[in-house]
Write a protein that holds these residues in place. Sequence first.
Motif, PDB file in Angstrom:
ATOM      1  N   ASP A  61      82.158  24.173 -18.394  1.00 26.56           N
ATOM      2  CA  ASP A  61      81.280  23.458 -17.460  1.00 26.56           C
ATOM      3  C   ASP A  61      80.217  22.653 -18.196  1.00 26.56           C
ATOM      4  OD1 ASP A  61      82.373  24.700 -15.004  1.00 26.56           O
ATOM      5  OD2 ASP A  61      81.534  26.539 -15.861  1.00 26.56           O
ATOM      6  N   ILE A  62      79.714  23.237 -19.302  1.00 27.50           N
ATOM      7  CA  ILE A  62      78.660  22.603 -20.095  1.00 27.50           C
ATOM      8  C   ILE A  62      79.077  22.626 -21.560  1.00 27.50           C
ATOM      9  CG2 ILE A  62      76.270  22.820 -20.913  1.00 27.50           C
ATOM     10  CD1 ILE A  62      75.542  24.005 -18.201  1.00 27.50           C
ATOM     11  N   VAL A  63      78.914  21.500 -22.226  1.00 29.81           N
ATOM     12  CA  VAL A  63      79.183  21.401 -23.657  1.00 29.81           C
ATOM     13  C   VAL A  63      77.876  21.031 -24.349  1.00 29.81           C
ATOM     14  CG1 VAL A  63      80.450  20.203 -25.466  1.00 29.81           C
ATOM     15  CG2 VAL A  63      81.580  20.723 -23.288  1.00 29.81           C
ATOM     16  N   VAL A  64      77.403  21.909 -25.216  1.00 31.26           N
ATOM     17  CA  VAL A  64      76.146  21.670 -25.932  1.00 31.26           C
ATOM     18  C   VAL A  64      76.468  21.171 -27.334  1.00 31.26           C
ATOM     19  CG1 VAL A  64      73.963  22.671 -26.709  1.00 31.26           C
ATOM     20  CG2 VAL A  64      75.080  23.566 -24.653  1.00 31.26           C
ATOM     21  N   LEU A  65      75.900  20.037 -27.706  1.00 27.04           N
ATOM     22  CA  LEU A  65      76.097  19.484 -29.046  1.00 27.04           C
ATOM     23  C   LEU A  65      74.865  19.791 -29.895  1.00 27.04           C
ATOM     24  CD1 LEU A  65      77.818  16.047 -28.296  1.00 27.04           C
ATOM     25  CD2 LEU A  65      78.832  18.331 -28.556  1.00 27.04           C
ATOM     26  N   ALA A  66      74.833  21.006 -30.451  1.00 24.68           N
ATOM     27  CA  ALA A  66      73.725  21.428 -31.315  1.00 24.68           C
ATOM     28  C   ALA A  66      74.079  21.102 -32.760  1.00 24.68           C
ATOM     29  CB  ALA A  66      73.459  22.923 -31.137  1.00 24.68           C
ATOM     30  N   VAL A  67      74.338  19.831 -33.007  1.00 22.19           N
ATOM     31  CA  VAL A  67      74.758  19.353 -34.327  1.00 22.19           C
ATOM     32  C   VAL A  67      73.740  18.329 -34.808  1.00 22.19           C
ATOM     33  CG1 VAL A  67      77.181  19.778 -33.777  1.00 22.19           C
ATOM     34  CG2 VAL A  67      76.212  17.514 -33.361  1.00 22.19           C
ATOM     35  N   PRO A  68      73.731  18.008 -36.111  1.00 26.80           N
ATOM     36  CA  PRO A  68      72.770  17.020 -36.615  1.00 26.80           C
ATOM     37  C   PRO A  68      72.869  15.698 -35.869  1.00 26.80           C
ATOM     38  CG  PRO A  68      73.794  18.192 -38.438  1.00 26.80           C
ATOM     39  CD  PRO A  68      74.515  18.629 -37.198  1.00 26.80           C
ATOM     40  N   ASP A  69      71.731  15.025 -35.728  1.00 27.87           N
ATOM     41  CA  ASP A  69      71.673  13.774 -34.963  1.00 27.87           C
ATOM     42  C   ASP A  69      72.683  12.741 -35.443  1.00 27.87           C
ATOM     43  OD1 ASP A  69      69.527  14.387 -33.141  1.00 27.87           O
ATOM     44  OD2 ASP A  69      68.166  14.273 -34.831  1.00 27.87           O
ATOM     45  N   ASP A  70      72.872  12.665 -36.764  1.00 24.82           N
ATOM     46  CA  ASP A  70      73.758  11.617 -37.270  1.00 24.82           C
ATOM     47  C   ASP A  70      75.237  11.940 -37.079  1.00 24.82           C
ATOM     48  OD1 ASP A  70      73.864  13.653 -39.128  1.00 24.82           O
ATOM     49  OD2 ASP A  70      73.497  12.383 -40.870  1.00 24.82           O
ATOM     50  N   LEU A  71      75.533  13.100 -36.510  1.00 22.85           N
ATOM     51  CA  LEU A  71      76.920  13.462 -36.206  1.00 22.85           C
ATOM     52  C   LEU A  71      77.222  13.403 -34.710  1.00 22.85           C
ATOM     53  CD1 LEU A  71      77.516  16.529 -38.567  1.00 22.85           C
ATOM     54  CD2 LEU A  71      78.140  14.142 -38.952  1.00 22.85           C
ATOM     55  N   ASP A  84      86.588  18.377 -19.091  1.00 27.02           N
ATOM     56  CA  ASP A  84      87.009  18.262 -17.695  1.00 27.02           C
ATOM     57  C   ASP A  84      86.123  17.271 -16.956  1.00 27.02           C
ATOM     58  OD1 ASP A  84      88.890  20.174 -18.206  1.00 27.02           O
ATOM     59  OD2 ASP A  84      87.842  21.804 -17.165  1.00 27.02           O
ATOM     60  N   ARG A  85      86.697  16.623 -16.005  1.00 29.06           N
ATOM     61  CA  ARG A  85      85.931  15.722 -15.152  1.00 29.06           C
ATOM     62  C   ARG A  85      84.821  16.507 -14.444  1.00 29.06           C
ATOM     63  NH1 ARG A  85      87.914  12.949  -9.530  1.00 29.06           N
ATOM     64  NH2 ARG A  85      86.268  11.370  -9.384  1.00 29.06           N
ATOM     65  N   GLY A  86      83.626  15.919 -14.390  1.00 27.24           N
ATOM     66  CA  GLY A  86      82.503  16.555 -13.718  1.00 27.24           C
ATOM     67  C   GLY A  86      81.724  17.524 -14.578  1.00 27.24           C
ATOM     68  N   SER A  87      82.146  17.722 -15.824  1.00 22.12           N
ATOM     69  CA  SER A  87      81.412  18.615 -16.713  1.00 22.12           C
ATOM     70  C   SER A  87      80.224  17.880 -17.339  1.00 22.12           C
ATOM     71  CB  SER A  87      82.338  19.183 -17.791  1.00 22.12           C
ATOM     72  OG  SER A  87      83.024  18.142 -18.460  1.00 22.12           O
ATOM     73  N   MET A  88      79.423  18.609 -18.092  1.00 18.59           N
ATOM     74  CA  MET A  88      78.154  18.064 -18.600  1.00 18.59           C
ATOM     75  C   MET A  88      78.037  18.269 -20.098  1.00 18.59           C
ATOM     76  SD  MET A  88      74.260  19.267 -17.580  1.00 18.59           S
ATOM     77  CE  MET A  88      74.216  18.345 -16.028  1.00 18.59           C
ATOM     78  N   VAL A  89      77.603  17.215 -20.789  1.00 19.88           N
ATOM     79  CA  VAL A  89      77.219  17.316 -22.194  1.00 19.88           C
ATOM     80  C   VAL A  89      75.707  17.473 -22.255  1.00 19.88           C
ATOM     81  CG1 VAL A  89      77.128  16.149 -24.430  1.00 19.88           C
ATOM     82  CG2 VAL A  89      79.139  15.883 -22.966  1.00 19.88           C
ATOM     83  N   VAL A  90      75.242  18.472 -22.985  1.00 21.97           N
ATOM     84  CA  VAL A  90      73.809  18.681 -23.178  1.00 21.97           C
ATOM     85  C   VAL A  90      73.459  18.308 -24.611  1.00 21.97           C
ATOM     86  CG1 VAL A  90      71.940  20.374 -23.282  1.00 21.97           C
ATOM     87  CG2 VAL A  90      73.586  20.440 -21.399  1.00 21.97           C
ATOM     88  N   LEU A  91      72.513  17.393 -24.751  1.00 20.95           N
ATOM     89  CA  LEU A  91      72.008  16.946 -26.047  1.00 20.95           C
ATOM     90  C   LEU A  91      70.599  17.475 -26.236  1.00 20.95           C
ATOM     91  CD1 LEU A  91      73.132  13.218 -25.717  1.00 20.95           C
ATOM     92  CD2 LEU A  91      74.344  15.029 -26.922  1.00 20.95           C
ATOM     93  N   LEU A  92      70.241  17.751 -27.475  1.00 23.65           N
ATOM     94  CA  LEU A  92      68.943  18.350 -27.766  1.00 23.65           C
ATOM     95  C   LEU A  92      67.937  17.346 -28.317  1.00 23.65           C
ATOM     96  CD1 LEU A  92      70.297  21.622 -29.404  1.00 23.65           C
ATOM     97  CD2 LEU A  92      69.844  21.158 -26.981  1.00 23.65           C
ATOM     98  N   ASP A  93      68.306  16.074 -28.315  1.00 23.07           N
ATOM     99  CA  ASP A  93      67.452  15.005 -28.831  1.00 23.07           C
ATOM    100  C   ASP A  93      67.910  13.694 -28.194  1.00 23.07           C
ATOM    101  OD1 ASP A  93      66.909  12.739 -30.982  1.00 23.07           O
ATOM    102  OD2 ASP A  93      65.516  14.373 -31.439  1.00 23.07           O
TER     103      ASP A  93
END
Length: 279
Positions: A61-71, A84-93
Amino acid sequence: MTVSVALFGAGGKMGCRITDQLKDYDRYDVRYVEPSDSGRERLAERGLSATPENEALDGADIVVLAVPDDLIGTVSEDVVPQMDRGSMVVLLDPAAAYAGKLYERADISYFITHPAHPSIVDANSSLSGDNPDWFGGQGREEQDIVCALHQGPNEDYDRGEAFARDIYAPVRRAHELTTEQMVVLEPALVEMVLGSCLYAIREAHEHAVDIGVPEQAAKDFLFGHFRVELGIVFGFTDFPFSDGAQEAIEQTKQDIFVSDWKETVFSEERLDEVTSEIA
């Protein structure tokens, strides 16, 4: 209802903080994605193991990208097409989103959140203790957070904020902003301005020591004045600077700052340049 979360970079610096926050929540089914051996070791220290990317993304449902900004851009190109359609990417910056580095896909949401960290003005515990909470999000001191729904239906803001409150808990206030407003705060306000000024203050402290002031005396005097001058400048007290101090401040500002520094630092061109370098 259980929320499935794929946490990329789970064994990294921010990934471990989020892992520690979510691993005991029953409402989250967290899949930990971590390619590095050192990151996997940190997961193992927590009794956890890494999940292959394709398995982690299956039904997430949620994909968190806790990776370095340049990646972020590269990782989003790999990950987002599998979501999946309707899912969410969460960015920390906000840098990658502001710089246009995200993979374009209209049927998923992009949500950005970042902690303000515990305030030195109203922190609940002493920073002089044995293990002060400098960063926040450790279940100890409350902090505020900022959030932006960069892309997606309006109702997804609430979904993103609820998740942000959990990964940064305990949270006092969540401020809803735009991506552009978040960039004004970071990197402009707190990194480009505050960080630069703090390094200058540290250099001035070191210079005072180099020319003969005892180090502890300089540190005690400086940190005490942090408190009183913060109170004066931001209006927490009606106790003013002395006339002599105010005159010295006004004269020295002309030596340190160029007259149009705000127009330069906060200009769209400068923010475009800095975020492109970050992401």
